[in-house]
Motif scaffolding. Sequence first.
Motif, PDB file in Angstrom:
ATOM      1  N   PHE A  82       1.065  -1.373   0.070  1.00  0.00           N
ATOM      2  CA  PHE A  82       0.000   0.546   0.366  1.00  0.00           C
ATOM      3  C   PHE A  82       0.718   1.318  -0.082  1.00  0.00           C
ATOM      4  O   PHE A  82       0.307   2.154  -0.871  1.00  0.00           O
ATOM      5  N   LEU A  83       2.004   1.172   0.386  1.00  0.00           N
ATOM      6  CA  LEU A  83       2.587   2.859   0.882  1.00  0.00           C
ATOM      7  C   LEU A  83       3.242   2.856  -0.342  1.00  0.00           C
ATOM      8  O   LEU A  83       3.418   4.212  -0.886  1.00  0.00           O
ATOM      9  N   ASN A  84       4.033   1.669  -1.228  1.00  0.00           N
ATOM     10  CA  ASN A  84       4.822   2.013  -2.857  1.00  0.00           C
ATOM     11  C   ASN A  84       3.526   3.001  -3.066  1.00  0.00           C
ATOM     12  O   ASN A  84       4.378   3.578  -4.243  1.00  0.00           O
ATOM     13  N   ASP A  85       2.785   3.244  -3.166  1.00  0.00           N
ATOM     14  CA  ASP A  85       1.399   3.605  -4.348  1.00  0.00           C
ATOM     15  C   ASP A  85       0.698   4.808  -3.566  1.00  0.00           C
ATOM     16  O   ASP A  85       0.296   6.149  -4.380  1.00  0.00           O
ATOM     17  N   LYS A  86       1.074   5.274  -2.429  1.00  0.00           N
ATOM     18  CA  LYS A  86      -0.060   5.879  -1.454  1.00  0.00           C
ATOM     19  C   LYS A  86       1.242   7.224  -0.960  1.00  0.00           C
ATOM     20  O   LYS A  86       0.904   8.120  -1.380  1.00  0.00           O
ATOM     21  N   VAL A  87       2.114   7.132  -0.550  1.00  0.00           N
ATOM     22  CA  VAL A  87       3.245   8.012  -0.389  1.00  0.00           C
ATOM     23  C   VAL A  87       4.918   7.795  -1.302  1.00  0.00           C
ATOM     24  O   VAL A  87       5.977   8.595  -1.572  1.00  0.00           O
ATOM     25  N   SER A  92       8.384   4.596   1.449  1.00  0.00           N
ATOM     26  CA  SER A  92       8.222   3.717   1.434  1.00  0.00           C
ATOM     27  C   SER A  92       9.766   2.947   2.093  1.00  0.00           C
ATOM     28  O   SER A  92       9.788   2.572   3.365  1.00  0.00           O
ATOM     29  N   SER A 133       9.834  -2.532  -2.430  1.00  0.00           N
ATOM     30  CA  SER A 133      10.319  -1.211  -2.149  1.00  0.00           C
ATOM     31  C   SER A 133      11.470  -0.454  -3.389  1.00  0.00           C
ATOM     32  O   SER A 133      11.725  -0.538  -4.186  1.00  0.00           O
ATOM     33  N   TYR A 201       6.711   7.262 -10.936  1.00  0.00           N
ATOM     34  CA  TYR A 201       5.886   8.059  -9.969  1.00  0.00           C
ATOM     35  C   TYR A 201       5.546   9.204  -9.415  1.00  0.00           C
ATOM     36  O   TYR A 201       4.421   9.221  -9.129  1.00  0.00           O
ATOM     37  N   ARG A 205       1.806  10.265 -10.223  1.00  0.00           N
ATOM     38  CA  ARG A 205       0.251  10.743  -9.447  1.00  0.00           C
ATOM     39  C   ARG A 205       0.155  12.270 -10.161  1.00  0.00           C
ATOM     40  O   ARG A 205      -0.348  13.490  -8.996  1.00  0.00           O
ATOM     41  N   THR A 241      -4.338   2.425 -13.069  1.00  0.00           N
ATOM     42  CA  THR A 241      -4.444   1.600 -11.621  1.00  0.00           C
ATOM     43  C   THR A 241      -5.476   0.455 -12.086  1.00  0.00           C
ATOM     44  O   THR A 241      -6.956   0.743 -12.508  1.00  0.00           O
ATOM     45  N   GLY A 406       2.801  -1.647  -7.901  1.00  0.00           N
ATOM     46  CA  GLY A 406       3.358  -1.219  -6.236  1.00  0.00           C
ATOM     47  C   GLY A 406       2.500  -2.951  -5.483  1.00  0.00           C
ATOM     48  O   GLY A 406       3.151  -2.902  -4.497  1.00  0.00           O
TER      49      GLY A 406
END
Length: 482
Positions: A82-87, A92, A133, A201, A205, A241, A406
């Motif tokens: 989840f962190l790879n694509d969120k932050v 990460s 990551s 990334y 975004r 996605t 991710g």
Amino acid sequence: MDEATPLLPGKRIPGNARLYLAVFSAVLGNLNFGYSLVFPSSAIPQIQKDGNPQLYMDTHQISWFGSIFSLGAAAGGLVAMFLNDKVGRKMSIMMSALPSSVGYLVIVVAQSMWMLYTGRFLTGIAAGMSAASIPVYVSEISHPAVRGTLGSCPQITAVVGTLALYALGLVLPWRWLAVAGEVPVIVMIVLLCFLPESPRYLLNRGKRQQATEALKWLRGPDSDYVSEIGRIEESINAQRTAGWDELMEPFYYKPILISIFMRFLQQMTGITPILVYLEPIFTMTQVSLEPKNDAALVGVVRLLSVMTSASLMDKAGRKALLYTSGFLMFISMLSMTMYTHTPIAQNTNTTLYPDGGYVDSPESALNPITFIPLISSMVIIFGYAMGWGPITWLLMSEILPLGARGIASGFCVVVSWLTAFVLTHVFMHVVVAYGLFVPYLVFCVVCVVNIIFTAVFIPETKGRSLEEIENYFRTGLDVPSL
């Protein structure tokens, strides 16, 4: 044109030192991963000899101390999913420093088994986050001409980490080994603070300006970074996605399934329990040298082999190295199976008690035949580090589509470490109950399966950009059907 045809002839290999600095900074997390993975190899004999009744381990406790790291790594893979694509990839990696630092601190002050378990579990979480990551980050910032070489850097630094543990285990008590594990984490955090996020990334975004500046920094101001950012943007705009229904399309499920089975088969070779219990294995097989010296020697061989793999990655190709790796591991696993099934291996100079503790009896005279497990272990490590170690990580980061990269990479790490946990946990129980030859026989059969899997399912990605690899799966050109 087929899967072995290079698509990037004549492209100049970039020489910008900033790219290599970024890769070095990121893969320090893998150095810590390799160090913490094999921590029990040196720590278990020292803890047993300390004579502390609160920390004495029987078979059950040795199995948990060795394997709970893998359980933590599976949890870390879920977090990174989840962190790879969120932050972002970089953040990460940086966040993995927290459980690692706390875990080593708990081990340093441990006064009971639950504290050792907790420390190992936390360092495992950090390893799982890093494993999910770092390969993605390195792959996405690397130029296609050197992506194979740089993609092997995570494995190289992991090997350096294991060698550092084996070497420091010769001179440091086990608590100070835990203190030393904090050093690469601190250096990694400091360096990553000054480095850019993955341009892919950032583009994904909607941060085009930041992505352009990041790629300019990585490639150098004189490079053709504008054209490259345009190609990356086109690839991203062509996809989004993936939803659950889209995962049923061949473009998504083929590379995902290939990645999952690669990670599963990599662990089924038994590399994790072999590395974790390397010193006890040498003790049980009556190698005529000191087990801790044998472990350090194997660590050196592993480092040399993974450096050889890195130099050949973009020359020989991924599949050729996987074939070579699988064959070398098969031969050495077979020799270990035969040796540990002979009377000389069963009459060792080490007593395995029913509760799993082990102590050294007076050393026997030098017997040349007892060098077979040492040489075989060297070949196992050499073969693994040439192919099934670094290449499975590299291929995972190369073939997974961006729209699912991710989550899919995190899921692959979870599968990998759950497999490692089961193998590491049952390894000592099987050895005590049936003998050391049984797990080696299983690993030998798996090596044959790996060779077949390489021939049937794994595509060659040498010389292809990530965009070309995605199009390769999208069109189905010469991709083996699953």
